[in-house]
Design a protein around this motif. Structure first.
Motif, PDB file in Angstrom:
ATOM      1  N   LYS A 157      -3.205   5.619  -3.290  1.00  0.00           N
ATOM      2  CA  LYS A 157      -3.021   7.217  -3.847  1.00  0.00           C
ATOM      3  C   LYS A 157      -3.377   6.994  -5.320  1.00  0.00           C
ATOM      4  CE  LYS A 157       0.723   8.467  -0.522  1.00  0.00           C
ATOM      5  NZ  LYS A 157       2.229   8.783  -0.523  1.00  0.00           N
ATOM      6  N   THR A 158      -3.067   5.850  -5.954  1.00  0.00           N
ATOM      7  CA  THR A 158      -3.446   5.951  -7.461  1.00  0.00           C
ATOM      8  C   THR A 158      -4.587   5.564  -7.461  1.00  0.00           C
ATOM      9  OG1 THR A 158      -1.070   4.730  -7.718  1.00  0.00           O
ATOM     10  CG2 THR A 158      -2.660   4.821  -9.657  1.00  0.00           C
ATOM     11  N   GLU A 162      -7.269   3.585 -12.566  1.00  0.00           N
ATOM     12  CA  GLU A 162      -5.897   3.586 -13.393  1.00  0.00           C
ATOM     13  C   GLU A 162      -5.260   2.141 -13.082  1.00  0.00           C
ATOM     14  OE1 GLU A 162      -1.549   5.635 -13.234  1.00  0.00           O
ATOM     15  OE2 GLU A 162      -3.518   6.953 -12.926  1.00  0.00           O
ATOM     16  N   VAL A 163      -5.425   1.760 -11.700  1.00  0.00           N
ATOM     17  CA  VAL A 163      -4.660   0.603 -11.207  1.00  0.00           C
ATOM     18  C   VAL A 163      -5.308  -0.526 -11.793  1.00  0.00           C
ATOM     19  CG1 VAL A 163      -4.485  -1.015  -9.019  1.00  0.00           C
ATOM     20  CG2 VAL A 163      -4.047   1.715  -8.956  1.00  0.00           C
TER      21      VAL A 163
END
Length: 204
Positions: A157-158, A162-163
């Motif tokens: 989902k992220t 960003e991860v």
């Protein structure tokens, strides 16, 4: 030995050998006396060339340091990549990445402090060599996270960027040579604790 006029673009095999000879002598000198205390004149005496001749191959002492730093960071990158490739699942690869990065950094710090000085200088002054190294590690990390998403080990989902950037920031105290000296007290536990934290955040 036949050599052509050195240039910044293409050089013949003989000139590459001479560059390697200069870099080898510089590595030995920096390792023994330190980067800051060694001058180009010192290197010229060690190699047996004139100072002016060395400047035909390298425009400055920093340029020589860049080459040494690149070699050093390439060795660390190879160790990390080998550890990741030997691991099985994506979570195991992530753990291996944390562990290999920490161990390689500690080995550099303890085994050759003068070469570590070059790496720390490169991080402080943002030399291209350390920026390239960080980008390669970032890409390796991205590959591991993507694989984990494909196998269902990691959440999807992220946003991927960003991860990856968040994990890189967690790794940064052991990725960046300048910060390494401030993280030594936790080097034994850090790979396990930090990778556990990251893996819990990646759980689907």
């Amino acid at each position: 030995m036949k050599t052509s006029t050195p240039s910044t673009t293409t050089r013949g095999p003989a000139e590459h050998d001479l560059r390697d000879q200069i870099v080898a002598a510089a590595t030995e000198h920096f390792s023994r006396y330190g980067y800051g205390k060694t001058t180009v004149s010192d290197l010229a005496k060690a190699v047996g060339f004139s100072k002016a001749y060395i400047y035909k191959f390298f425009e400055s002492k920093q340029a020589i340091g860049e080459m040494i730093c690149s070699n050093c960071l390439f060795s660390i990158e190879s160790e990390i990549r080998t550890a990741v490739n030997r691991a099985g699942t994506p979570p195991e690869k992530l753990r291996a990445m944390f562990r290999a990065m920490t161990e390689a950094g500690m080995a550099l710090f303890y085994d050759d402090r003068n070469l570590y000085e070059i790496a720390a200088t490169s991080a402080t002054e943002k030399w291209p060599s350390v920026l390239v190294y960080e980008q390669k590690i970032l890409q390796l990390l991205r590959d591991v996270v993507q694989e984990g998403r494909q196998t269902g080990d990691f959440e999807r989902k992220t946003p991927l960027d960003e991860v990856v950037m968040s994990i890189c920031l967690v790794m940064h105290p052991y990725l960046n040579p300048l910060l390494l000296q401030h993280s030594m007290n936790y080097s034994d536990q850090a790979p396990t604790h930090l990778s556990n934290l990251v893996l819990r955040s990646l759980s689907p």
